[in-house]
Design an enzyme around this catalytic site. Structure first.
Site, mmCIF file in Angstrom:
data_model
loop_
_atom_site.group_PDB
_atom_site.id
_atom_site.type_symbol
_atom_site.label_atom_id
_atom_site.label_comp_id
_atom_site.label_asym_id
_atom_site.label_seq_id
_atom_site.Cartn_x
_atom_site.Cartn_y
_atom_site.Cartn_z
ATOM 1 N N HIS A 1 0.656 -1.124 0.328
ATOM 2 C CA HIS A 1 0.045 0.205 -0.160
ATOM 3 C C HIS A 1 0.718 1.233 -0.247
ATOM 4 O O HIS A 1 0.787 2.432 -0.635
ATOM 5 C CB HIS A 1 -1.155 -0.090 0.815
ATOM 6 C CG HIS A 1 -1.705 1.164 1.215
ATOM 7 N ND1 HIS A 1 -3.076 0.470 0.595
ATOM 8 C CD2 HIS A 1 -1.578 2.504 1.669
ATOM 9 C CE1 HIS A 1 -3.823 2.535 1.131
ATOM 10 N NE2 HIS A 1 -2.751 3.460 1.775
ATOM 11 N N GLU A 2 2.053 1.268 0.595
ATOM 12 C CA GLU A 2 2.565 2.521 1.157
ATOM 13 C C GLU A 2 3.331 2.525 -0.004
ATOM 14 O O GLU A 2 4.036 3.320 -0.414
ATOM 15 C CB GLU A 2 3.662 2.347 2.695
ATOM 16 C CG GLU A 2 2.863 2.622 3.232
ATOM 17 C CD GLU A 2 1.296 3.529 3.511
ATOM 18 O OE1 GLU A 2 1.236 4.540 2.658
ATOM 19 O OE2 GLU A 2 0.723 3.139 4.380
ATOM 20 N N HIS B 1 2.005 4.508 -2.858
ATOM 21 C CA HIS B 1 1.565 5.734 -2.701
ATOM 22 C C HIS B 1 2.987 5.998 -3.552
ATOM 23 O O HIS B 1 3.603 7.022 -3.903
ATOM 24 C CB HIS B 1 2.004 6.417 -1.759
ATOM 25 C CG HIS B 1 -0.055 6.260 -0.905
ATOM 26 N ND1 HIS B 1 -0.706 6.929 -1.259
ATOM 27 C CD2 HIS B 1 -0.489 5.261 0.466
ATOM 28 C CE1 HIS B 1 -2.257 6.474 -0.530
ATOM 29 N NE2 HIS B 1 -1.725 5.764 0.533
ATOM 30 N N GLU C 1 -5.098 8.117 -3.168
ATOM 31 C CA GLU C 1 -5.082 6.281 -2.647
ATOM 32 C C GLU C 1 -5.148 5.110 -3.808
ATOM 33 O O GLU C 1 -5.312 4.666 -3.196
ATOM 34 C CB GLU C 1 -6.913 6.724 -1.995
ATOM 35 C CG GLU C 1 -7.021 5.372 -0.528
ATOM 36 C CD GLU C 1 -5.754 5.095 0.554
ATOM 37 O OE1 GLU C 1 -4.681 6.258 0.347
ATOM 38 O OE2 GLU C 1 -6.187 4.165 1.155
#
Ligand code: ZN
Length: 504
Positions: free
Chosen positions: A268-269, A272, A298
Site C-alpha cells: 500500500h505505502e 503511494h 489513494e
C-alpha cells in the site's frame, strides 16, 4: 511595473522556496514518527509549528495576490493545459483557500483540537461518546464557519470536501456511493452466506519479523519502488512521506502472527511511494509537480496493494518465494488456499482492518453522518444512534459500543471533516484505472504472472503521474480511462474475483 512574465517568474521562485521549507518540515515529521527520542517532542512541536507559520505567512502575503492578478491578466493562461496555466489555476485556488479563512479561526481550531484529541482518547478507552461530545460540537461549529468563509453553492460540506478533492461536491459523492452501496450490500451478504470460506488460520501462523522485512522490501522493489530514493522504516501508524525529488520514504508495522498487516501495508505505502517517486522532478514546488488529489493518491496505493498484490497472477509468481521465505508457516499450504486466505472477506467493526469488499461501506457510514452534521440536519447527540443503525444496515453487524463504532477514528478530533470520502473514492478510481490498463495492455495478467511490473508502471506514469495537478480528478480519470468516474469497474472487478473465490 511588473510584467506578467516577471510575475510568473517571481511566483515560481516563491513556490520553490515554500517547497523547500515544506520538505524540511517533512523530514522533521518523518523523524518524529520514526527515530526521535520521546523527550524531543516539545522542541519538535515548536520547530514544526514555527515552520508551518513561516510557510503560511509567505503564502498569504498580499504580494502573492498581486502577482497572481498580474500573471492571470495576460495570455499566459490561453492554453489551459500548459504548465503555466495549470500552475496559475492551482496557485489561485490555494491562495484563495488560504486567505479566505482568518488566522484567528485557524488558531481556534488548533486550540480546540488539543483538548478534543485528549478527550477523544479517553472517550474511546471508556467507550463513552458523552466525554467527546462537547468538543466534537465545537469542531462542527468551527467547520461550518470555515465552510462559510470559503463559500459554496449547494452544501457547506462541499467547501470542506474541496480541501482534499478540488471541485468535488457532496451530490456527486452521494451519487457514486449510492450506486455502489446498492450493489455492494447484497454482494457482502452473499459472501457471508456462502458455504465456501477461506482457511484464515494460514495467515495467522508464525512469520518471523526479520523475514517479513526482507520479503516486503523485495516486493516493493519488484514493483519499481526505488530504494536509492527511499527507505522502509517501522512505525505505529504507517504512512508514506514524499520529502521531495530523490527522497520518498515508506513505513510499516510488523505483527509476527499475522502475514497481511506488514506485507499488504508495505505494498500500500509503496503504491503511494511510486506516485511520489514518479512525479516530474523538474516541476518540484509547482502544482504540475504535485499529486492530483487525495483520492488519486489513494487510488495508487489501493491499485498496487489490492488489484495487483492480492491478485492470483501475482501470487502465482510470488507464492513459491513466500514458501521459501516461510517454510514452517507455508510449506504445507497450497497456492489456492493461500490466495483465498489473503482475500478473506468478513464484515468487522474497525475500518482500518476492513477487507477489500467491505471497506467502502465503512466510509459510507461516515459520509452519511458527516454531511448532515455539517449541514445542520443531524444533532451531535444523535451520532451514536445513527452510526449504529446505518452500520447494521450496511454491514449486518450490531455495534456493541461506541469504541467499536463512532469513536474509532481520530479524524473528527482534529476537525478533519470531508476527508473520509477520498479513501473509498480511491478504491473506485483504482478499479477504473486497472480496467483501462488491462484494455491497453492485453497481456497485463501474464506480465504480472512473470513478476514484471514495468508495463503497468509505465501506463500509470503516462496517464497519471506525469500530469501532477494539471487536470482535476474527474478530468484526469476521464482522460486516462475514456469514462467519467463510475462505480461500475469496481463492481465488475469485485463480482468476478469474489464470485469465483466464494463460488457465488
Ligand atoms: Zn493510503
Amino acid at each position: 511595473m511588473t510584467t506578467p512574465q516577471q510575475a510568473y517568474q517571481e511566483l515560481l521562485g516563491l513556490a520553490r522556496e515554500i517547497a523547500l521549507l515544506r520538505s524540511v518540515s517533512s523530514v522533521l515529521s518523518w523523524d518524529r514518527e520514526t527515530y526521535m527520542p520521546p523527550r524531543g517532542a516539545t522542541l519538535r512541536a515548536e520547530q514544526s509549528s514555527y515552520l508551518a507559520g513561516l510557510i503560511h505567512r509567505k503564502w498569504i502575503d498580499p504580494r502573492v495576490g498581486e502577482l497572481l492578478s498580474i500573471a492571470e491578466a495576460d495570455g499566459l493562461t490561453d492554453d489551459p493545459e500548459s504548465d503555466v496555466a495549470a500552475n496559475l489555476r492551482e496557485w489561485r485556488r490555494d491562495y484563495d483557500r488560504a486567505t479566505k479563512v482568518p488566522p484567528e479561526l485557524v488558531e481556534e481550531i488548533s486550540r480546540v483540537s488539543v483538548l478534543a484529541q485528549t478527550t477523544w482518547t479517553e472517550a474511546r478507552q471508556k467507550a463513552d461518546f458523552g466525554i467527546f461530545r462537547p468538543h466534537l460540537a465545537q469542531h462542527i461549529e468551527l467547520a461550518r464557519q470555515v465552510a462559510a468563509c470559503i463559500g459554496y453553492s449547494e452544501s457547506p460540506y462541499d467547501a470542506l470536501l474541496d480541501e482534499y478533492e478540488p471541485g468535488l461536491t457532496a451530490t456527486r459523492v452521494r451519487r457514486l456511493f449510492t450506486a455502489l452501496r446498492d450493489e455492494l450490500v447484497p454482494l457482502v451478504q452473499a459472501i457471508v452466506a456462502s458455504p465456501r470460506q477461506p482457511r484464515t488460520e494460514i495467515i495467522h501462523r508464525h512469520f518471523p519479523l526479520d523475514r517479513q522485512k526482507i520479503f516486503g522490501e523485495a516486493a516493493a522493489a519488484a514493483f519499481g519502488y526505488d530504494f536509492r530514493a527511499g527507505r522502509l522504516d517501522t512505525v505505529t501508524h504507517p504512512f508514506c512521506m514524499g520529502i521531495g525529488p530523490g527522497d520518498v520514504r515508506i513505513t510499516t508495522r510488523y505483527t509476527a502472527d499475522y502475514f497481511n498487516e506488514a506485507f499488504f501495508g508495505i505494498l500500500h505505502e509503496a503504491g503511494h511511494g511510486l506516485y511520489e517517486q514518479n512525479l516530474p522532478t523538474e516541476a518540484f514546488g509547482q502544482p504540475v509537480g504535485e499529486a492530483c488529489s487525495m483520492s488519486i493518491h489513494e487510488s495508487q496505493s489501493r491499485l498496487w496493494e489490492n488489484f495487483v498484490g492480492r491478485s492470483r497472477p501475482y501470487w502465482e509468481h510470488f507464492f513459491p518465494r513466500a514458501q521459501q521465505t516461510y517454510p514452517a508457516a507455508l510449506g504445507d499450504v497450497s497456492l489456492d488456499d493461500f490466495y483465498f486466505a489473503v482475500n478473506a472477506v468478513s464484515p468487522s467493526f474497525i475500518r482500518i482492518e476492513a477487507d477489500e469488499v467491505t471497506y467502502a461501506l465503512h466510509i459510507m457510514v461516515r459520509f452519511e453522518i458527516e454531511q448532515p452534521l455539517i449541514e445542520g440536519h443531524l444533532a451531535v447527540d444523535d451520532i451514536p444512534a445513527v452510526w449504529n443503525e446505518t452500520f447494521e444496515r450496511y454491514l449486518g453487524l450490531k455495534v456493541p459500543n461506541d469504541a467499536l463504532g463512532c469513536l474509532q477514528d481520530i479524524h473528527w478530533s482534529f476537525g478533519g471533516f470531508g476527508y473520509f470520502p477520498s479513501y473509498a473514492l480511491g478504491t473506485l478510481y483504482a478499479a477504473q484505472f486497472f480496467e483501462a490498463a488491462h484494455r491497453d495492455l492485453p497481456d497485463l495478467d501474464e506480465q504480472i504472472r512473470r513478476g514484471h511490473f514495468a508495463g503497468l508502471l509505465d501506463w500509470l506514469r503516462t496517464h497519471i503521474y506525469r500530469h501532477g495537478r494539471r487536470y482535476r480528478t474527474a478530468d484526469l480519470i476521464e482522460r486516462a480511462t475514456g469514462q467519467p468516474p463510475s462505480h461500475e469497474p469496481l463492481m465488475r472487478y469485485l463480482r468476478a474475483k469474489f464470485g469465483e473465490l466464494y463460488a457465488l
